[in-house]
Design an enzyme around this catalytic site. Structure first.
Site, mmCIF file in Angstrom:
data_model
loop_
_atom_site.group_PDB
_atom_site.id
_atom_site.type_symbol
_atom_site.label_atom_id
_atom_site.label_comp_id
_atom_site.label_asym_id
_atom_site.label_seq_id
_atom_site.Cartn_x
_atom_site.Cartn_y
_atom_site.Cartn_z
ATOM 1 N N LYS A 74 1.045 -1.211 0.079
ATOM 2 C CA LYS A 74 -0.070 0.027 0.000
ATOM 3 C C LYS A 74 0.719 1.190 -0.028
ATOM 4 O O LYS A 74 1.675 1.496 0.786
ATOM 5 C CB LYS A 74 -1.011 -0.002 1.355
ATOM 6 C CG LYS A 74 -2.211 0.696 1.248
ATOM 7 C CD LYS A 74 -2.949 0.324 2.762
ATOM 8 C CE LYS A 74 -4.526 0.990 2.347
ATOM 9 N NZ LYS A 74 -4.966 1.048 3.766
HETATM 10 C C1 E4P Z 1 -8.481 1.911 3.411
HETATM 11 O O1 E4P Z 1 -7.554 1.133 3.116
HETATM 12 C C2 E4P Z 1 -8.241 2.456 4.777
HETATM 13 O O2 E4P Z 1 -7.468 1.802 5.640
HETATM 14 C C3 E4P Z 1 -9.533 2.901 5.386
HETATM 15 O O3 E4P Z 1 -10.758 2.451 4.585
HETATM 16 C C4 E4P Z 1 -9.642 4.186 6.118
HETATM 17 O O4 E4P Z 1 -10.791 4.474 6.646
HETATM 18 P P1 E4P Z 1 -11.151 5.594 7.640
HETATM 19 O O5 E4P Z 1 -11.119 6.686 6.915
HETATM 20 O O6 E4P Z 1 -12.238 5.193 8.435
HETATM 21 O O7 E4P Z 1 -9.956 5.783 8.538
#
Ligand code: E4P
Length: 218
Positions: free
Chosen positions: A83
């Site tokens: 990522k």
């Molecule tokens: C995606 O890969 C992220 O980890 C996640 O969806 C972030 O979500 P949030 O905005 O609730 O922290």
């Protein structure tokens, strides 16, 4: 639509994986911090539980160090997805890693142009954050639609839309209606998807009537 779960809680993942409906997992540094555990251990455990891609996020901000961190993460298991943040350095790392056969998830996407760049850099997934846009008064789902329209215009782009920052079941349904390839969903929201009061009420009535028949299937 594929379902990923957005958590670093290994017990939750094991429980949800047992449904057979889990296609992958996403984590991020905040979720790792919340787990209170060692990053590399958590990713190794998740990769052993779920055959699908498990996103592990780099924490460097320059391409060279991102690539070094990615090399460590890729050694954990074949199903690790790297990522990377949606920055020029992240995109350069994305291109290099994708060319090298890695699965890359480009994260923190907040505009359609960013998603176009991620696709051109060879990302396997791009993660538009719906909830965080909603939080600041924009319609996050419009971004999913824009990315879908743009990607559909260019069938050569193979990047999958991974709807992220999902806060409630309506986000999942709307992302599915638009045609997002994947939704990464917090465990509590994933569990909510099955719920409907009329299902509970209907089942209760059927079972009460069945009892009156005095019969048994087995
Ligand atoms: C995606 O890969 C992220 O980890 C996640 O969806 C972030 O979500 P949030 O905005 O609730 O922290």
């Amino acid at each position: 639509m594929k379902f990923f779960v957005d958590t670093a809680d290994v017990a939750e993942i094991a429980d949800l994986a047992a449904t057979g409906l889990l296609d992958g997992v996403t984590t991020n540094p905040s979720l790792i911090a919340k787990s209170g555990r060692k990053f590399l251990d958590v990713i190794a455990e998740i990769c052993a539980l779920v055959p699908g891609p498990v996103s592990a996020e780099v924490t460097a901000t320059d391409t060279a160090t991102m690539l070094k961190e990615a090399a460590v993460l890729r050694k954990i298991a074949a199903n690790v997805a790297i990522k990377l943040p949606l920055t020029w350095d992240g995109l350069k790392a994305c291109k290099a890693l994708s060319d090298d056969g890695a699965t890359v998830n480009v994260t923190l996407c907040f505009s359609a142009n960013q998603a176009l760049l991620a696709a051109k850099a060879g990302a396997a997934y791009v993660s538009p954050f719906i909830g965080r846009l909603d939080d600041q008064g924009q319609d996050g789902m419009e971004l999913i639609q824009e990315i879908k329209d743009i990607y559909d215009n260019y069938p050569d782009l193979e990047t999958e839309i991974l709807a992220a920052s999902i806060r409630h079941p309506i986000h999942v349904m709307q992302a599915a209606l638009i045609g997002a390839d994947v939704a990464t969903v917090p465990p509590a929201v994933l569990r909510q998807l099955v719920k409907h009061p009329l299902t509970d009420k209907g089942l209760e009535a059927f079972l009460a009537d069945w009892k009156k028949t005095g019969q048994s299937i087995l």
